[in-house]
Design a protein around this motif. Sequence first.
Motif, short mmCIF file in Angstrom:
data_model
loop_
_atom_site.label_atom_id
_atom_site.label_comp_id
_atom_site.label_asym_id
_atom_site.label_seq_id
_atom_site.Cartn_x
_atom_site.Cartn_y
_atom_site.Cartn_z
N ALA A 74 55.59 5.30 6.82
CA ALA A 74 54.81 4.19 6.29
C ALA A 74 53.74 4.70 5.34
O ALA A 74 53.16 5.76 5.53
N SER A 75 53.48 3.93 4.30
CA SER A 75 52.50 4.33 3.29
C SER A 75 51.11 3.84 3.70
O SER A 75 50.98 2.97 4.56
N PRO A 76 50.05 4.40 3.08
CA PRO A 76 48.70 3.91 3.38
C PRO A 76 48.49 2.47 2.97
O PRO A 76 47.58 1.81 3.47
N GLU A 77 49.30 1.99 2.02
CA GLU A 77 49.23 0.59 1.62
C GLU A 77 50.21 -0.23 2.46
O GLU A 77 51.34 0.19 2.67
N PRO A 78 49.77 -1.41 2.95
CA PRO A 78 50.66 -2.21 3.79
C PRO A 78 51.94 -2.58 3.05
O PRO A 78 51.92 -2.97 1.90
N ASP A 79 53.10 -2.39 3.71
CA ASP A 79 54.35 -2.86 3.16
C ASP A 79 54.96 -3.84 4.15
O ASP A 79 54.59 -3.89 5.31
N ALA A 80 55.88 -4.67 3.67
CA ALA A 80 56.40 -5.75 4.51
C ALA A 80 57.91 -5.84 4.39
O ALA A 80 58.50 -5.48 3.37
N VAL A 81 58.54 -6.33 5.46
CA VAL A 81 59.97 -6.57 5.47
C VAL A 81 60.24 -7.77 6.38
O VAL A 81 59.57 -7.96 7.39
N GLU A 82 61.18 -8.63 5.97
CA GLU A 82 61.54 -9.80 6.76
C GLU A 82 62.93 -9.59 7.34
O GLU A 82 63.83 -9.09 6.66
N PHE A 83 63.12 -10.03 8.59
CA PHE A 83 64.41 -9.86 9.24
C PHE A 83 64.53 -10.84 10.41
O PHE A 83 63.56 -11.52 10.77
N ARG A 84 65.74 -10.87 10.99
CA ARG A 84 66.00 -11.77 12.11
C ARG A 84 66.11 -10.98 13.41
O ARG A 84 66.65 -9.88 13.44
N LEU A 128 57.48 -8.29 9.17
CA LEU A 128 56.86 -7.06 9.67
C LEU A 128 56.03 -6.40 8.58
O LEU A 128 56.54 -6.15 7.48
N ARG A 129 54.78 -6.13 8.90
CA ARG A 129 53.91 -5.38 7.99
C ARG A 129 53.38 -4.17 8.75
O ARG A 129 52.98 -4.29 9.90
N GLN A 130 53.39 -3.03 8.08
CA GLN A 130 52.89 -1.83 8.73
C GLN A 130 52.14 -0.96 7.73
O GLN A 130 52.40 -1.01 6.53
N VAL A 131 51.21 -0.19 8.27
CA VAL A 131 50.39 0.67 7.43
C VAL A 131 50.12 1.97 8.18
O VAL A 131 49.97 1.98 9.39
N ARG A 132 50.10 3.05 7.43
CA ARG A 132 49.84 4.37 8.02
C ARG A 132 48.33 4.57 8.12
O ARG A 132 47.59 4.35 7.17
N LEU A 133 47.89 5.02 9.30
CA LEU A 133 46.47 5.28 9.54
C LEU A 133 46.26 6.78 9.66
O LEU A 133 46.93 7.45 10.46
N ASP A 134 45.33 7.30 8.89
CA ASP A 134 45.02 8.74 8.91
C ASP A 134 44.31 9.07 10.21
O ASP A 134 43.24 8.52 10.52
N GLY A 135 44.89 9.98 10.98
CA GLY A 135 44.30 10.33 12.27
C GLY A 135 43.07 11.21 12.15
O GLY A 135 42.31 11.35 13.10
N GLY A 136 42.85 11.83 11.00
CA GLY A 136 41.70 12.70 10.84
C GLY A 136 42.01 14.12 11.25
O GLY A 136 43.12 14.43 11.71
N PRO A 137 41.04 14.99 11.11
CA PRO A 137 41.25 16.41 11.42
C PRO A 137 41.68 16.63 12.87
O PRO A 137 41.06 16.10 13.81
#
Length: 206
Positions: free
Chosen positions: A89-99, A112-121
């Motif tokens: 997943a990218s840092p920018e939210p992306d979306a996909v529709e499905f059944r 469905l929308r998902q975004v990658r979160l940086d966990g940090g050091p």
Amino acid sequence: ELQSELRERGRLEEALDDAQVAFRQISRSLRGVVWIREAATGQVTYVSPGYEHVWGRSCESLYRDPASLLDAVHPEDREHVARAVGGDASPEPDAVEFRVARTDGPTRWVALRQVRLDGGPGRTDKVFALAEDITEQKEAEAQSRRLEAQLRLLARRLDEAREEERHRLAIWIHDEIGQMLTALRLDLAWVLKRLPPRAAEMRDAL
């Protein structure tokens, strides 16, 4: 100094606990599904209770086997959902529709929308996902398309009816009125032949 650090750490831990409680309460109140997974392994670390309502499967089954999320996805949609969910997943939210094809109920549409979160050091990255049930919206769109198709069909039939009426009118004018005019012309010719020669004014009128 140590006591101050311990107090600060305690305060941060308490704030974190409060944030986690608030997050769980908010995710439970949502109509959709919220889950968090490890970006590298795909392991699900949290999923909201809405998963059971939308997917018709237990949250425990997703914790045990994250790939089981795809089992309920409609076969025609499974490949592109697998790419979206299994991908990076990218840092920018992306979306996909499905059944989602539930075994115990009607098929549900999901965005469905998902975004990658940086966990940090020193911490692993996470993927935050929100799956919203958009079945009602999809049904409304389908109903709108059906109504539009019916209106187009009605307009086409109306045009056909108007054309047919014009055709019938043209035939009536050509046949009925044409015959009447022909008969009238013959009658006038018959009368003209029988007028006396001195009736010039009547002849002109006829």
